[in-house]
Design an enzyme around this catalytic site. Structure first.
Site, PDB file in Angstrom:
ATOM      1  N   HIS A  56       5.635   8.325   3.520  1.00  0.00           N
ATOM      2  CA  HIS A  56       6.684   7.635   4.283  1.00  0.00           C
ATOM      3  C   HIS A  56       7.238   6.446   3.484  1.00  0.00           C
ATOM      4  O   HIS A  56       8.445   6.347   3.245  1.00  0.00           O
ATOM      5  CB  HIS A  56       6.098   7.175   5.624  1.00  0.00           C
ATOM      6  CG  HIS A  56       7.061   6.465   6.519  1.00  0.00           C
ATOM      7  ND1 HIS A  56       7.642   7.066   7.608  1.00  0.00           N
ATOM      8  CD2 HIS A  56       7.550   5.203   6.487  1.00  0.00           C
ATOM      9  CE1 HIS A  56       8.449   6.204   8.207  1.00  0.00           C
ATOM     10  NE2 HIS A  56       8.408   5.054   7.548  1.00  0.00           N
ATOM     11  N   GLU A  57       6.332   5.575   3.054  1.00  0.00           N
ATOM     12  CA  GLU A  57       6.792   4.378   2.338  1.00  0.00           C
ATOM     13  C   GLU A  57       7.397   4.747   0.976  1.00  0.00           C
ATOM     14  O   GLU A  57       8.332   4.092   0.524  1.00  0.00           O
ATOM     15  CB  GLU A  57       5.639   3.375   2.174  1.00  0.00           C
ATOM     16  CG  GLU A  57       5.030   2.885   3.497  1.00  0.00           C
ATOM     17  CD  GLU A  57       6.040   2.384   4.517  1.00  0.00           C
ATOM     18  OE1 GLU A  57       7.120   1.897   4.117  1.00  0.00           O
ATOM     19  OE2 GLU A  57       5.757   2.489   5.734  1.00  0.00           O
ATOM     20  N   HIS A  59      10.968   5.507   1.513  1.00  0.00           N
ATOM     21  CA  HIS A  59      11.750   4.255   1.524  1.00  0.00           C
ATOM     22  C   HIS A  59      11.934   3.755   0.085  1.00  0.00           C
ATOM     23  O   HIS A  59      13.020   3.321  -0.302  1.00  0.00           O
ATOM     24  CB  HIS A  59      11.007   3.166   2.306  1.00  0.00           C
ATOM     25  CG  HIS A  59      11.075   3.289   3.805  1.00  0.00           C
ATOM     26  ND1 HIS A  59      12.270   3.340   4.495  1.00  0.00           N
ATOM     27  CD2 HIS A  59      10.105   3.329   4.752  1.00  0.00           C
ATOM     28  CE1 HIS A  59      12.014   3.400   5.807  1.00  0.00           C
ATOM     29  NE2 HIS A  59      10.711   3.418   5.990  1.00  0.00           N
ATOM     30  N   GLU A 118      15.290   4.783   7.360  1.00  0.00           N
ATOM     31  CA  GLU A 118      14.206   5.522   8.026  1.00  0.00           C
ATOM     32  C   GLU A 118      14.377   7.033   7.823  1.00  0.00           C
ATOM     33  O   GLU A 118      13.385   7.776   7.807  1.00  0.00           O
ATOM     34  CB  GLU A 118      14.173   5.153   9.517  1.00  0.00           C
ATOM     35  CG  GLU A 118      12.927   5.615  10.263  1.00  0.00           C
ATOM     36  CD  GLU A 118      11.629   4.926   9.835  1.00  0.00           C
ATOM     37  OE1 GLU A 118      11.671   4.002   8.997  1.00  0.00           O
ATOM     38  OE2 GLU A 118      10.564   5.327  10.324  1.00  0.00           O
TER      39      GLU A 118
END
Ligand code: ZN
Length: 508
Positions: free
Chosen positions: A271-272, A275, A301
């Site tokens: 997820h990160e 980003h 997101e």
């Protein structure tokens, strides 16, 4: 005064960009101080750091409100004509300047002090499972946030829209009401059908003993395979995972882990890293300019959710990752890619947003959207909030919190005055699915799956670079989505995905 002394060939845009570069640098300094606070700072540093961050925020505010900056923006608007990039630079700069100018300084200070107190009492209240500890400070933050929204939007009736727009340019209550009510009407029956199926998914593949160093090693290997450049970034431990981009060549990721369940660490890192890939992909030509940053929280997101869910929870990814998983955790029982896939795609209504599955997650967001809209609009009193929260959960998700810590006290956002932020999570989920569908069409489903199974993610990343990252904030978020996918944002790509998961997993 330096602007008027500039060389004769200096254009209005050059003058604007010269003033703006320092604003970006101050923002980066503030991000770095905040990153350090979450990762390395000793507890004793807290008070001093609060002063540093407040001082930086003050200087940044003064720079944004300086008369020469507004003059420079006006000059660009007067001179640019058809130059799309210059017009976008002026548009984004004006947006930030008008926001800074429209909120009185004493209100900004009052809100900073109130949120600082509310953050502390929120933690205490959550710890003690006692909403009354937080009640007064939340009421103060809400009152000041309503005032701030009214100042930004021009009147009290526009307050919530103005707050929404701050996180997602172009988002309005009317548009979100329509989007979310459509989504809700589809998701509730899907959730119900899953519950009625009587199927219990075997999640045992996710459980076992996963030493922290090995989890970090696997997470780093996956982040590298996704294309994250560790010469321009790093990964550190923190209480809450996040990504902070000082500039495209300095992007900081954080993670946390559970030694009995590999999912939070691996999916959190993916997820990160999603980003982080966005931050690293922002174009160098617009660095330190008004349009050089990510376009919105929702689009940000979408990048994290795309890699976490559309890649990390897919079978093709696990065809590549499974041997690495077994090499990394030799003591863990042998599993198939299908066993892992099942453990990563469980659908079950729960009380806690951050632990929710893809189907029910957006219902958690819709609950918060309804509640904060009523709070900011003056239709819901803070005293009635805990009961309204429980009723909304029962209504939407069929579950009712019995303690406040599992209900109204679970999120940090409102204590920080971040009303209008939650909807960007759902926008991100919908954008992620629509972008992935477009990328799949462009690359070809078979080729894309084969590349994942070979541990090659460059094709997908190149598509995201070309269609999302490289545009930075040149276009508004809606335009970016339409240009990248050929149509306006809609929930159908997302719904098709979750329906397919429920069909495979629950036969519904
Ligand atoms: Zn995120």
């Amino acid at each position: 005064m330096t602007a008027t002394a500039a060389a004769p060939e200096t254009t209005p845009t050059d003058r604007l960009l010269a003033l703006w570069a320092e604003i970006e640098d101050l923002g980066a300094a503030s991000s770095l101080a905040a990153w350090d606070q979450e990762t390395c700072m000793p507890p004793g540093g807290a008070e001093g750091r609060a002063g540093v961050l407040a001082a930086l925020a003050g200087v940044l505010h003064q720079k944004l409100c300086a008369p020469e900056l507004l003059d420079a923006i006006d000059a660009v608007d007067a001179a640019t004509g058809d130059d799309e990039v210059a017009r976008a630079q002026a548009r984004e700069a004006r947006r930030a300047v008008m926001r800074a100018r429209s909120v009185p300084e004493d209100l900004t200070r009052a809100l900073a002090a109130a949120t600082s107190r509310a953050l502390t009492t929120w933690r205490e209240a959550r710890e003690a499972d006692d909403f009354s500890i937080f009640r007064d400070d939340l009421a103060t933050v809400l009152a000041l946030t309503r005032e701030r929204g009214a100042a930004l939007g021009g009147d009290a009736a526009s307050a919530y829209d103005a707050l929404l727009d701050e996180y997602e340019t172009g988002a309005t209550t009317v548009r979100l009401d329509e989007l979310f009510s459509g989504l809700r009407a589809e998701l509730v029956p899907i959730m119900q059908a899953v519950a009625d199926s009587g199927v219990t998914v075997d999640e045992s593949a996710a459980h076992g003993s996963f030493p922290v160093d090995a989890q970090r090693e696997l997470g780093l290997a996956v982040a590298r395979a996704m294309g994250f450049d560790f010469d321009a970034g790093r990964l550190d431990a923190a209480a809450h995972p996040f990504c902070s981009g000082m500039n495209p060549r300095d992007v900081r990721l954080t993670w946390r882990w559970d030694e009995t369940d590999f999912r939070p660490a691996l999916l959190g890192i993916m997820h990160e890293t999603g980003h982080g890939l966005y931050e690293q992909g922002l174009p160098p030509r617009w660095r330190r300019t008004p349009i050089g940053g990510a376009v919105s929280l929702g689009v940000h997101e979408s990048q994290s959710r795309l890699w976490e869910n559309l890649v990390g929870r897919s079978r093709p990814f696990w065809r590549w990752a499974l041997p690495r998983f077994h090499d990394t955790f030799p003591a863990v029982e042998r599993r198939t890619a299908d066993d892992i896939w099942r453990s990563l795609n469980v659908v079950s209504p729960s009380l806690i947003r951050v632990e929710a599955d893809e189907v029910t997650y957006n219902l958690h967001v819709i609950a918060r959207f309804e509640l904060e809209k009523a709070l900011v609009g003056g239709d819901l009193d803070v005293d009635d909030l805990p009961a309204a929260w429980a009723d909304t959960y029962e209504d939407l998700l069929g579950v009712r919190p019995t303690i406040a810590a599992d209900g109204v006290l679970q999120d940090i956002h409102w204590s920080m005055g971040a009303f209008g932020y939650f909807p960007t999570y759902t926008i991100g989920n919908l954008v992620a699915a629509q972008l992935f569908e477009a990328a799949t069409t462009a690359i070809g489903a078979g080729d894309l799956e084969a590349s994942f199974a070979a541990g090659e993610f460059g094709g997908l990343l190149d598509w995201l670079r070309a269609n999302v990252h490289d545009a930075a904030s040149l276009h508004l978020p809606d335009d970016l989505v339409s240009r990248a996918t050929g149509r306006p944002l809609a929930p159908d790509a997302f719904l098709a995905r979750v329906r397919s998961i429920c069909a495979q997993q629950y036969g519904v």
